[in-house]
Write an enzyme that holds these catalytic residues in place. Sequence first.
Site, short mmCIF file in Angstrom:
data_model
loop_
_atom_site.label_atom_id
_atom_site.label_comp_id
_atom_site.label_asym_id
_atom_site.label_seq_id
_atom_site.Cartn_x
_atom_site.Cartn_y
_atom_site.Cartn_z
CG PHE A 32 -1.80 -1.44 1.39
CD1 PHE A 32 -3.09 -0.54 0.96
CD2 PHE A 32 -1.65 -2.31 2.08
CE1 PHE A 32 -4.25 -2.38 0.89
CE2 PHE A 32 -2.59 -3.75 2.08
CZ PHE A 32 -3.38 -3.27 1.29
CG HIS B 7 -6.54 -5.83 8.32
ND1 HIS B 7 -5.41 -5.60 7.35
CD2 HIS B 7 -7.22 -5.71 9.50
CE1 HIS B 7 -5.48 -4.03 8.57
NE2 HIS B 7 -6.18 -4.26 10.20
CB CYS C 234 -25.42 -14.04 -0.27
SG CYS C 234 -27.19 -12.98 0.09
P1 OAD Z 1 2.11 -0.77 3.85
O1 OAD Z 1 2.00 -0.95 1.89
O2 OAD Z 1 2.06 0.12 5.02
O3 OAD Z 1 3.55 -1.53 4.27
C1 OAD Z 1 4.56 -2.47 4.36
C2 OAD Z 1 5.53 -2.05 4.47
O4 OAD Z 1 6.33 -3.28 3.78
C3 OAD Z 1 6.68 -1.33 3.74
O5 OAD Z 1 7.21 -0.16 4.72
C4 OAD Z 1 7.31 -1.20 3.16
O6 OAD Z 1 8.74 -1.19 2.98
C5 OAD Z 1 7.34 -3.55 3.24
N1 OAD Z 1 8.61 -3.99 2.39
C6 OAD Z 1 7.69 -4.05 0.94
N2 OAD Z 1 7.76 -4.91 0.20
C7 OAD Z 1 9.03 -6.19 0.89
C8 OAD Z 1 10.31 -6.77 1.40
N3 OAD Z 1 9.83 -7.91 -0.06
N4 OAD Z 1 11.14 -6.74 2.19
C9 OAD Z 1 10.77 -5.90 3.43
N5 OAD Z 1 9.84 -5.02 3.58
C10 OAD Z 1 9.36 -4.90 2.43
O7 OAD Z 1 1.28 -2.24 4.35
P2 OAD Z 1 1.08 -2.61 5.94
O8 OAD Z 1 1.47 -2.42 6.14
O9 OAD Z 1 0.57 -4.13 5.53
O10 OAD Z 1 -5.66 -2.67 5.27
O11 OAD Z 1 -0.85 -1.69 5.87
C11 OAD Z 1 -1.82 -1.83 6.92
C12 OAD Z 1 -3.06 -1.55 6.18
O12 OAD Z 1 -3.35 -0.83 4.99
C13 OAD Z 1 -3.49 -3.07 5.18
O13 OAD Z 1 -4.17 -4.03 6.32
C14 OAD Z 1 -4.59 -2.31 4.55
C15 OAD Z 1 -4.04 -0.92 4.62
O14 OAD Z 1 -5.36 -0.38 4.55
C16 OAD Z 1 -7.31 -2.91 5.33
O15 OAD Z 1 -6.95 -2.62 3.59
C17 OAD Z 1 -7.59 -3.02 6.34
#
Ligand code: OAD
Length: 237
Positions: A34, A120, A128
Amino acid sequence: MDKLDILKKWVEESDRIVFFGGAGVSTESGIADFRSVDGLYRQKFEYPPEVIISHSFYARKPEYFFNFYREKMLPLGFEPNITHQVLARWEAEGRLSAVVTQNIDGLHQKAGSQHVLELHGSVLRNYCTRCHKFHSAEFVKESTGIPRCNCGGIVKPDVVLYEESLNQDTIEQSVDAISKADLLIVAGTSLTVYPAAGLINYFQGNRLVLINRDETPYDYQANLVFHQSLGEIFAQL
Ligand code: OAD
């Protein structure tokens, strides 16, 4: 000893590892996260993605919601990567007690993990809203406009939208697993979304490991921090 050797030793000595992960766990399977530079929230849409995937938007503009959801949120046909696989192996070896994930892609289970707490929800469960019949992710993917059940009700993915509450039982099981963990590995998450991020405060041990490409607000609390890709680390574990 270098950091990776310490982590290897801790893994060997543990039998109640909890892994707490986010979207960064699945980027190496090809699913965008994200908040990285190429993440979903950096792309431009008619509305901000956080608005589109909110409950009020879903209720007001369901057709727009479902078009976005099918296109951007429904990752079908992806395969688990080395991180998912190593975690499944640790569980089978009796080292890991739970995977707590913010991801909705089902890849931990596809890799063989059994005890996965999906904070999540999951794109693989769709119900449905009228008769509660189960529908597959493929059913939703192949639908057009608003997916409808035979009874006429809207088929809603079991995914937690903004403004919706997390499942209480999943939270309680996550708190229980984290508070009893002997090693907590937090990885691939920006730790900016609550209440999920706050769950790591329930950890009572002194082996908190953070693996994330970018810095996180919890880096200072961790006993070991790796700003590297997960695949690089897990390939060596
Ligand atoms: P984010 O996109 O906020 O964070 C992902 C993190 O993973 C970033 O800080 C990247 O630096 C790191 N990253 C990406 N690829 C990587 C890799 N190969 N190795 C190491 N690090 C890596 O995603 P989340 O923290 O999961 O919620 O986001 C939390 C929530 O925000 C999600 O569950 C979603 C979103 O809104 C809902 O949809 C309710």
